[in-house]
Design an enzyme around this catalytic site. Structure first.
Site, PDB file in Angstrom:
ATOM      1  N   GLY A 205       0.830  -1.198   0.000  1.00  0.00           N
ATOM      2  CA  GLY A 205       0.000   0.000   0.000  1.00  0.00           C
ATOM      3  C   GLY A 205       0.861   1.242   0.000  1.00  0.00           C
ATOM      4  N   PRO A 207       2.575   4.831   1.178  1.00  0.00           N
ATOM      5  CA  PRO A 207       3.189   5.183   2.458  1.00  0.00           C
ATOM      6  C   PRO A 207       2.155   5.745   3.423  1.00  0.00           C
ATOM      7  CG  PRO A 207       4.363   6.201   0.627  1.00  0.00           C
ATOM      8  CD  PRO A 207       3.138   5.584   0.058  1.00  0.00           C
ATOM      9  N   THR A 209      -0.129   4.255   5.260  1.00  0.00           N
ATOM     10  CA  THR A 209      -1.454   3.657   5.397  1.00  0.00           C
ATOM     11  C   THR A 209      -1.513   2.671   6.552  1.00  0.00           C
ATOM     12  OG1 THR A 209      -0.792   2.127   3.671  1.00  0.00           O
ATOM     13  CG2 THR A 209      -2.259   3.904   3.035  1.00  0.00           C
ATOM     14  N   THR A 212       3.257  -0.703   8.769  1.00  0.00           N
ATOM     15  CA  THR A 212       4.116  -0.976   9.912  1.00  0.00           C
ATOM     16  C   THR A 212       3.278  -1.070  11.188  1.00  0.00           C
ATOM     17  OG1 THR A 212       5.827   0.281   8.791  1.00  0.00           O
ATOM     18  CG2 THR A 212       6.185  -0.197  11.105  1.00  0.00           C
ATOM     19  N   GLU A 427      -9.100  32.929  -7.679  1.00  0.00           N
ATOM     20  CA  GLU A 427      -9.755  31.902  -6.856  1.00  0.00           C
ATOM     21  C   GLU A 427     -11.258  31.867  -7.118  1.00  0.00           C
ATOM     22  OE1 GLU A 427      -8.152  29.633  -5.507  1.00  0.00           O
ATOM     23  OE2 GLU A 427      -6.207  30.617  -5.707  1.00  0.00           O
ATOM     24  N   HIS A 430     -11.994  29.904 -10.178  1.00  0.00           N
ATOM     25  CA  HIS A 430     -12.086  28.456  -9.933  1.00  0.00           C
ATOM     26  C   HIS A 430     -13.455  28.118  -9.356  1.00  0.00           C
ATOM     27  CE1 HIS A 430      -7.977  27.332 -10.700  1.00  0.00           C
ATOM     28  NE2 HIS A 430      -7.466  28.090  -9.739  1.00  0.00           N
ATOM     29  N   ASP A 503      -2.261  24.757 -11.409  1.00  0.00           N
ATOM     30  CA  ASP A 503      -3.514  24.385 -12.077  1.00  0.00           C
ATOM     31  C   ASP A 503      -3.213  23.686 -13.393  1.00  0.00           C
ATOM     32  OD1 ASP A 503      -4.736  25.763 -10.051  1.00  0.00           O
ATOM     33  OD2 ASP A 503      -4.885  27.633 -11.188  1.00  0.00           O
TER      34      ASP A 503
HETATM   35  P1  ADP Z   1       3.390   2.664   6.546  1.00  0.00           P
HETATM   36  O1  ADP Z   1       2.217   2.061   5.832  1.00  0.00           O
HETATM   37  O2  ADP Z   1       4.096   3.619   5.664  1.00  0.00           O
HETATM   38  O3  ADP Z   1       4.252   1.672   7.208  1.00  0.00           O
HETATM   39  P2  ADP Z   1       2.857   3.431   9.230  1.00  0.00           P
HETATM   40  O4  ADP Z   1       2.305   2.153   9.695  1.00  0.00           O
HETATM   41  O5  ADP Z   1       4.253   3.718   9.618  1.00  0.00           O
HETATM   42  O6  ADP Z   1       2.716   3.569   7.659  1.00  0.00           O
HETATM   43  O7  ADP Z   1       1.899   4.587   9.709  1.00  0.00           O
HETATM   44  C1  ADP Z   1       2.383   5.786  10.218  1.00  0.00           C
HETATM   45  C2  ADP Z   1       1.451   6.338  11.260  1.00  0.00           C
HETATM   46  O8  ADP Z   1       0.220   6.711  10.671  1.00  0.00           O
HETATM   47  C3  ADP Z   1       1.100   5.346  12.316  1.00  0.00           C
HETATM   48  O9  ADP Z   1       2.030   5.347  13.338  1.00  0.00           O
HETATM   49  C4  ADP Z   1      -0.256   5.836  12.779  1.00  0.00           C
HETATM   50  O10 ADP Z   1      -0.120   6.837  13.746  1.00  0.00           O
HETATM   51  C5  ADP Z   1      -0.849   6.444  11.546  1.00  0.00           C
HETATM   52  N1  ADP Z   1      -1.770   5.527  10.880  1.00  0.00           N
HETATM   53  C6  ADP Z   1      -1.645   5.059   9.618  1.00  0.00           C
HETATM   54  N2  ADP Z   1      -2.665   4.255   9.302  1.00  0.00           N
HETATM   55  C7  ADP Z   1      -3.454   4.194  10.381  1.00  0.00           C
HETATM   56  C8  ADP Z   1      -4.695   3.512  10.664  1.00  0.00           C
HETATM   57  N3  ADP Z   1      -5.284   2.734   9.771  1.00  0.00           N
HETATM   58  N4  ADP Z   1      -5.224   3.686  11.884  1.00  0.00           N
HETATM   59  C9  ADP Z   1      -4.636   4.467  12.792  1.00  0.00           C
HETATM   60  N5  ADP Z   1      -3.486   5.128  12.582  1.00  0.00           N
HETATM   61  C10 ADP Z   1      -2.893   5.010  11.392  1.00  0.00           C
HETATM   62 ZN    ZN Z   2      -5.488  28.383  -9.381  1.00  0.00          ZN
HETATM   63 MG    MG Z   3       6.278   1.530   7.178  1.00  0.00          MG
END
Ligand code: ADP
Ligand code: ZN
Ligand code: MG
Length: 609
Positions: A205, A207, A209, A212, A427, A430, A503
């Site tokens: 996915g 970054p 999301t 980790t 603006e 737009h 734009d």
């Molecule tokens: P990556 O997908 O890049 O590994 P991380 O897991 O490091 O992303 O997410 C970074 C931070 O974003 C997390 O520590 C958390 O605080 C927040 N975060 C991301 N996704 C969620 C989620 N689904 N629910 C709650 N917090 C989230």
């Molecule tokens: Zn504009």
């Molecule tokens: Mg990560």
């Protein structure tokens, strides 16, 4: 491998040099230590002692006599000059006590042993330890023998402090992971049916999301050891170390089974192996080792490999085949409900006013990742503190959405009245074009307060509900809206400014995608002319067509944008009074809401009808 060789070479050199040094110690230093102290004396003393029969050892040379006296209370070696005394040797010989000798040394076996062998040994052990510690520190390893050891962190239950409750949205991903955790807890349940545990699951996915985070939650929930290591930790300065680390990681994991191994950012080591020889040998060895290890252990043993990446397309196909990472768990950008849930999860950590409308914030943040949403909540809390408030309110949240999208307000940026006017018309251009087209999202907010991102003002549109598809009409309406700013400048000031550069970029991007990927042009049919190369990181594309076609694409894209631009100009011409009135209002207020905007718009149109 190389380094292991080096390492044993080091040991051999070390041992040989310590032996040599020990020998030198024995040959050169020992005699000094055991050499008796010699006192000079006169000849008559020698004769006295000879008469007393106290001399035990003697050495007669041409011009000196060395002798040892042993009486009841002391032993001492003396030298004295030699007198012409012809029958001295005979006299000495007659004395039964006296022994002729060369060697006056007094041997002390214990001391010799200590000084000659034990001391050097101790010295070398200490030196070796110091050296190794220094070396290990430079390598970043823990102790002296950590070469080729993986420094995976091992967690047991709840050590990461994260649980599935901390992860909002991402329900499908959670479900898949819950199953894996369950398998490790109750293997019998699955064995009964004959189901095999997936060996590996790959979280993919964009970054931020929560990939980790999900893995940490698994660690928190699973009551089994959890090894966590980042792909980059395998990359070492020595060739072969990566492979050695992989081997060690899996050895440890096999010992601790059932357990979970998590490799974050696996694309650092799992990149496609390419045919050319310039490739990174080290990385390839590491990957090969990983493939071998994943085949090596048997799934029933209960070692599950989790990995995360945002570049799945760059991974080696061998890594993705069933039997290795046979399950792919997508962690996509959150939808409306997901965003609201994530906002709520993070809002629990801060103090807020009671009835905060998280849905409104979620709607304003389409396309934001979990990490960005977490950041929005934190920015809101910071803003509340800055304004000396104890709790976060709705406006903090709304402002921080803009901070995350466009940066902080540049309050003291000096912008001339003339330019401000231009920006206001831009603006409103737009906003008006957006409002006059059915297929575009309602205007939420318009502002001409400059931001640290460089934006001099912007118009925020927020969809009523979540959109998953983009229709051709919507795409065209968006392009027209993007051209609306420039159209207003042209219409009112008869000029154009650099303010439209962003734009232009956006409009082109949509128009191009319509032609090359969405099959929405009149010239081409449903033909893919571009392929997306990295879906999760910016979505770069590469052309997949002939040069002639590329030229046609350019014409087509230009046509689409031109038509949209003309349409926008027409809309503004038709509503020139509203353009003036709204711009004046915006110039005065600097920020207006969607409702204020619509109120003026509707009032006017009622009058004109
Ligand atoms: P990556 O997908 O890049 O590994 P991380 O897991 O490091 O992303 O997410 C970074 C931070 O974003 C997390 O520590 C958390 O605080 C927040 N975060 C991301 N996704 C969620 C989620 N689904 N629910 C709650 N917090 C989230
Ligand atoms: Zn504009
Ligand atoms: Mg990560």
């Amino acid at each position: 491998m190389n380094n292991e060789k080096n390492y044993s070479k080091h040991i051999i050199v070390f041992i040989i040099s310590s032996l040599v040094l020990t020998l030198l110690m024995n040959i050169l230093v020992m005699p000094q230590l055991t050499k008796p102290k010699v006192e000079e004396t006169n000849y008559s003393f020698f004769l006295d002692k000879l008469e007393d029969g106290e001399i035990t050892l003697v050495q007669v040379k041409d011009n000196q006599i060395k002798f040892k006296v042993e009486s009841d209370d002391k032993k001492q070696v003396y030298v004295t000059g030699r007198m012409s005394d012809p029958n001295l040797v005979e006299r000495l010989h007659k004395d039964k006590n006296v022994v002729f000798t060369e060697n006056f040394e007094e041997r002390n076996i214990l001391l010799e042993f200590l000084v000659g062998w034990v001391l050097p040994l101790v010295f070398f052990i200490v030196l070796w330890n110091i050296l190794m510690k220094g070396m290990a520190k430079r390598m970043g390893g823990g102790n002296a023998m950590s070469f080729g050891k993986s420094n995976a962190k091992i967690y047991v239950k709840a050590q990461t402090g994260k649980t599935f409750a901390d992860v909002a949205g991402q329900d499908e991903a959670k479900e898949a992971l819950v199953e894996i955790v369950d398998f490790l807890h109750n293997p019998e349940k699955y064995a009964e049916i004959g189901a095999n545990l997936p060996k590996g699951a790959l979280l993919v996915g964009p970054p931020g999301t929560g990939k980790t985070l999900l893995a940490q939650a698994v660690a928190g929930e699973a009551e089994v050891p959890f090894f966590s290591i980042s792909g980059s930790e395998f990359v070492e300065m020595f060739v072969g170390m990566g492979a050695a680390k992989v081997r060690d990681l899996f050895k440890q994991a096999a010992e601790k089974a059932p357990c979970i191994v998590f490799i974050d950012e696996i694309d650092t080591i799992g990149k496609k192996r390419d045919g050319n020889f310039s490739g990174n040998d080290e990385r390839e060895q590491t990957l090969n080792q990983l493939l071998t290890e994943m085949d090596g252990f048997d799934g029933k043993k209960g070692v599950v490999i989790l990995a995360a990446t945002n570049r799945p397309e760059s991974l080696d196909p061998a890594l993705l085949r069933p039997g290795r990472f046979d399950r792919r768990i997508p962690a996509e950008l959150p939808d409306l409900n997901g965003r609201e849930a994530i906002l709520k999860v993070h809002a629990k950590k801060i103090k807020t006013e009671e009835n905060i409308d998280y849905n409104a914030i979620a709607r304003a943040t389409a396309g934001a990742s979990g990490a960005e949403l977490a950041n929005i909540i934190n920015e809101a809390a910071l803003r509340a503190v800055r304004n000396d408030r104890k709790v976060v309110n709705q406006s903090d949240l709304e402002e921080s959405v803009e901070v995350v999208i466009a940066g902080y307000q540049r309050k003291n940026a000096v912008i001339s009245q003339k330019e401000k006017e231009l920006i206001a018309y831009h603006e409103i251009g737009h906003a008006l074009v957006a409002a006059m087209q059915k297929a575009s999202a309602p205007v939420h907010k318009i502002t001409i307060i400059p931001r640290t991102s460089g934006a001099l003002g912007y118009t925020m549109q927020v969809d009523e509900d979540e959109k998953f598809l983009l229709t051709k009409e919507e795409a065209l309406a968006r392009i027209a809206t993007f051209t609306g700013g420039r159209s207003a400048e042209e219409l009112v000031f008869n000029t154009c400014t650099s303010g439209a550069s962003n734009d232009i970029e956006q409009a082109t991007k949509i128009a191009r995608a319509m032609v090359t990927r969405f099959g929405m042009s009149s010239t081409f049919d449903m033909v893919a002319l571009e392929t997306v190369t990295n879906q999760y990181l910016g979505g770069d594309t590469s052309l997949a067509c002939s040069a002639e076609t590329a030229a046609k694409i350019d014409t087509e894209v230009n046509d689409i944008v031109r038509k949209a631009h003309q349409k926008a100009q027409q809309i503004l011409k038709d509503n020139i009074d509203k353009l003036h009135e709204l711009s004046a209002f915006l110039l005065e207020k600097e920020t207006i809401t969607g409702e204020e905007f619509m109120a003026i718009l509707n009032k006017e149109s009622n009058n004109t009808l």
